[in-house]
Design a protein around this motif. Structure first.
Motif, PDB file in Angstrom:
ATOM      1  N   PHE A 269      -5.882  -0.876   2.215  1.00 31.71           N
ATOM      2  CA  PHE A 269      -6.410   0.473   2.183  1.00 31.71           C
ATOM      3  C   PHE A 269      -7.047   0.998   0.948  1.00 31.71           C
ATOM      4  CE2 PHE A 269      -2.982   0.240   5.601  1.00 31.71           C
ATOM      5  CZ  PHE A 269      -3.500   1.043   6.346  1.00 31.71           C
ATOM      6  N   TYR A 270      -8.137   1.460   0.801  1.00 34.66           N
ATOM      7  CA  TYR A 270      -8.719   1.581  -0.304  1.00 34.66           C
ATOM      8  C   TYR A 270      -9.243   3.334  -0.446  1.00 34.66           C
ATOM      9  CZ  TYR A 270     -10.011  -3.213  -0.705  1.00 34.66           C
ATOM     10  OH  TYR A 270     -10.026  -4.380  -0.943  1.00 34.66           O
ATOM     11  N   ILE A 271      -8.944   3.990  -1.485  1.00 30.74           N
ATOM     12  CA  ILE A 271      -9.479   5.300  -1.712  1.00 30.74           C
ATOM     13  C   ILE A 271     -10.574   5.077  -2.868  1.00 30.74           C
ATOM     14  CG2 ILE A 271      -9.003   7.648  -2.227  1.00 30.74           C
ATOM     15  CD1 ILE A 271      -6.129   7.000  -1.066  1.00 30.74           C
ATOM     16  N   ASP A 272     -11.780   5.688  -2.644  1.00 30.18           N
ATOM     17  CA  ASP A 272     -12.691   5.736  -3.597  1.00 30.18           C
ATOM     18  C   ASP A 272     -12.762   4.349  -4.270  1.00 30.18           C
ATOM     19  OD1 ASP A 272     -13.248   8.459  -3.164  1.00 30.18           O
ATOM     20  OD2 ASP A 272     -11.925   9.155  -4.909  1.00 30.18           O
ATOM     21  N   ASP A 273     -12.950   3.247  -3.432  1.00 27.93           N
ATOM     22  CA  ASP A 273     -13.240   1.874  -3.603  1.00 27.93           C
ATOM     23  C   ASP A 273     -12.215   1.366  -4.541  1.00 27.93           C
ATOM     24  OD1 ASP A 273     -15.798   1.714  -2.053  1.00 27.93           O
ATOM     25  OD2 ASP A 273     -16.609   2.440  -3.695  1.00 27.93           O
ATOM     26  N   VAL A 274     -11.023   1.911  -4.577  1.00 29.13           N
ATOM     27  CA  VAL A 274      -9.926   1.371  -5.317  1.00 29.13           C
ATOM     28  C   VAL A 274      -8.665   0.971  -4.261  1.00 29.13           C
ATOM     29  CG1 VAL A 274      -7.933   2.012  -7.060  1.00 29.13           C
ATOM     30  CG2 VAL A 274     -10.311   2.683  -7.301  1.00 29.13           C
ATOM     31  N   LEU A 275      -8.432  -0.275  -4.476  1.00 26.05           N
ATOM     32  CA  LEU A 275      -7.345  -0.691  -3.615  1.00 26.05           C
ATOM     33  C   LEU A 275      -5.942   0.251  -3.812  1.00 26.05           C
ATOM     34  CD1 LEU A 275      -6.239  -2.661  -1.155  1.00 26.05           C
ATOM     35  CD2 LEU A 275      -5.637  -4.002  -3.301  1.00 26.05           C
ATOM     36  N   GLU A 276      -5.366   0.881  -2.953  1.00 27.47           N
ATOM     37  CA  GLU A 276      -4.224   1.568  -3.042  1.00 27.47           C
ATOM     38  C   GLU A 276      -2.951   1.016  -2.390  1.00 27.47           C
ATOM     39  OE1 GLU A 276      -3.973   4.527  -5.071  1.00 27.47           O
ATOM     40  OE2 GLU A 276      -6.051   4.720  -5.281  1.00 27.47           O
ATOM     41  N   ALA A 277      -3.328   0.312  -1.350  1.00 31.14           N
ATOM     42  CA  ALA A 277      -2.102  -0.277  -0.417  1.00 31.14           C
ATOM     43  C   ALA A 277      -2.510  -1.471   0.168  1.00 31.14           C
ATOM     44  CB  ALA A 277      -1.529   0.702   0.422  1.00 31.14           C
ATOM     45  N   THR A 278      -1.505  -2.392   0.231  1.00 32.33           N
ATOM     46  CA  THR A 278      -1.718  -3.659   1.263  1.00 32.33           C
ATOM     47  C   THR A 278      -0.275  -3.630   2.009  1.00 32.33           C
ATOM     48  OG1 THR A 278      -2.915  -4.625  -0.666  1.00 32.33           O
ATOM     49  CG2 THR A 278      -2.018  -6.214   1.223  1.00 32.33           C
ATOM     50  N   ILE A 279      -0.766  -3.758   3.629  1.00 37.68           N
ATOM     51  CA  ILE A 279       0.331  -3.774   4.229  1.00 37.68           C
ATOM     52  C   ILE A 279       0.246  -5.126   5.139  1.00 37.68           C
ATOM     53  CG2 ILE A 279       1.422  -2.722   6.491  1.00 37.68           C
ATOM     54  CD1 ILE A 279       0.873  -0.097   5.444  1.00 37.68           C
ATOM     55  N   THR A 280       1.437  -5.781   5.189  1.00 39.16           N
ATOM     56  CA  THR A 280       1.238  -7.201   5.823  1.00 39.16           C
ATOM     57  C   THR A 280       2.253  -7.073   6.992  1.00 39.16           C
ATOM     58  OG1 THR A 280       2.944  -7.920   4.357  1.00 39.16           O
ATOM     59  CG2 THR A 280       0.676  -8.596   4.063  1.00 39.16           C
ATOM     60  N   THR A 281       2.973  -5.879   7.484  1.00 47.60           N
ATOM     61  CA  THR A 281       3.770  -6.053   8.553  1.00 47.60           C
ATOM     62  C   THR A 281       3.486  -4.901   9.574  1.00 47.60           C
ATOM     63  OG1 THR A 281       5.338  -4.635   7.409  1.00 47.60           O
ATOM     64  CG2 THR A 281       5.878  -6.924   7.212  1.00 47.60           C
ATOM     65  N   ASN A 282       3.981  -4.951  10.750  1.00 44.45           N
ATOM     66  CA  ASN A 282       3.547  -3.999  11.734  1.00 44.45           C
ATOM     67  C   ASN A 282       2.207  -3.831  12.189  1.00 44.45           C
ATOM     68  OD1 ASN A 282       6.296  -3.485  12.506  1.00 44.45           O
ATOM     69  ND2 ASN A 282       6.359  -2.147  10.588  1.00 44.45           N
ATOM     70  N   ILE A 283       1.460  -4.980  11.840  1.00 46.86           N
ATOM     71  CA  ILE A 283      -0.131  -4.833  12.295  1.00 46.86           C
ATOM     72  C   ILE A 283      -0.356  -4.693  13.574  1.00 46.86           C
ATOM     73  CG2 ILE A 283      -2.260  -5.944  11.777  1.00 46.86           C
ATOM     74  CD1 ILE A 283      -1.243  -7.139   9.317  1.00 46.86           C
TER      75      ILE A 283
END
Length: 131
Positions: free
Chosen positions: A86-100
């Motif tokens: 998840f990026y906001i203004d091209d900055v990585l803000e979150a990475t989720i690896t579960t419940n995809i």
């Protein structure tokens, strides 16, 4: 998202009057948070959250960004079978690896509440999969 494929969803939006408003952007298969989805979610001026839902099992990460009225944001979600970035203004803000989620979903731009204006510069969806 199998076979190493990547799905990217991106939008640039500006909302005003967000004090008591809800905002979701991403992919969902329902109009609420009870189904499948990969979304950014914000309520009022609180922190923007990144969420992945698979059959109502939820993983949520609060970003370091608060929603500010009359500010333009570029939201981008990059999904593979093993992670969602998840990026906001091209900055990585979150990475989720579960419940995809693996269910079919549609593009979601959901706004509810006391928003007085919404400006959408663009919305785009791309995939590395070839048909």
């Amino acid at each position: 998202l199998s076979g190493g494929n990547t799905l990217t969803v991106e939008a640039r939006v500006k909302l005003s009057g967000v004090l008591a408003s809800y905002y979701y952007f991403g992919l969902m298969d329902a109009h609420d948070l009870t189904g499948n989805g990969m979304i950014f979610a914000a309520h009022g001026t609180a922190a923007i959250k990144a969420k992945c839902m698979a059959a109502a099992a939820l993983t949520s990460v609060t970003t370091a960004r608060n929603w500010v009225a009359n500010t333009t944001y570029k939201f981008k979600i990059v999904a593979t079978a093993s992670q969602v970035l998840f990026y906001i203004d091209d900055v990585l803000e979150a990475t989720i690896t579960t419940n995809i989620p693996t269910a079919a979903m549609g593009l979601c731009l959901f706004i509810r509440g006391s928003i007085t204006a919404c400006a959408v510069d663009y919305v785009q969806c791309t995939s590395s999969a070839r048909v």
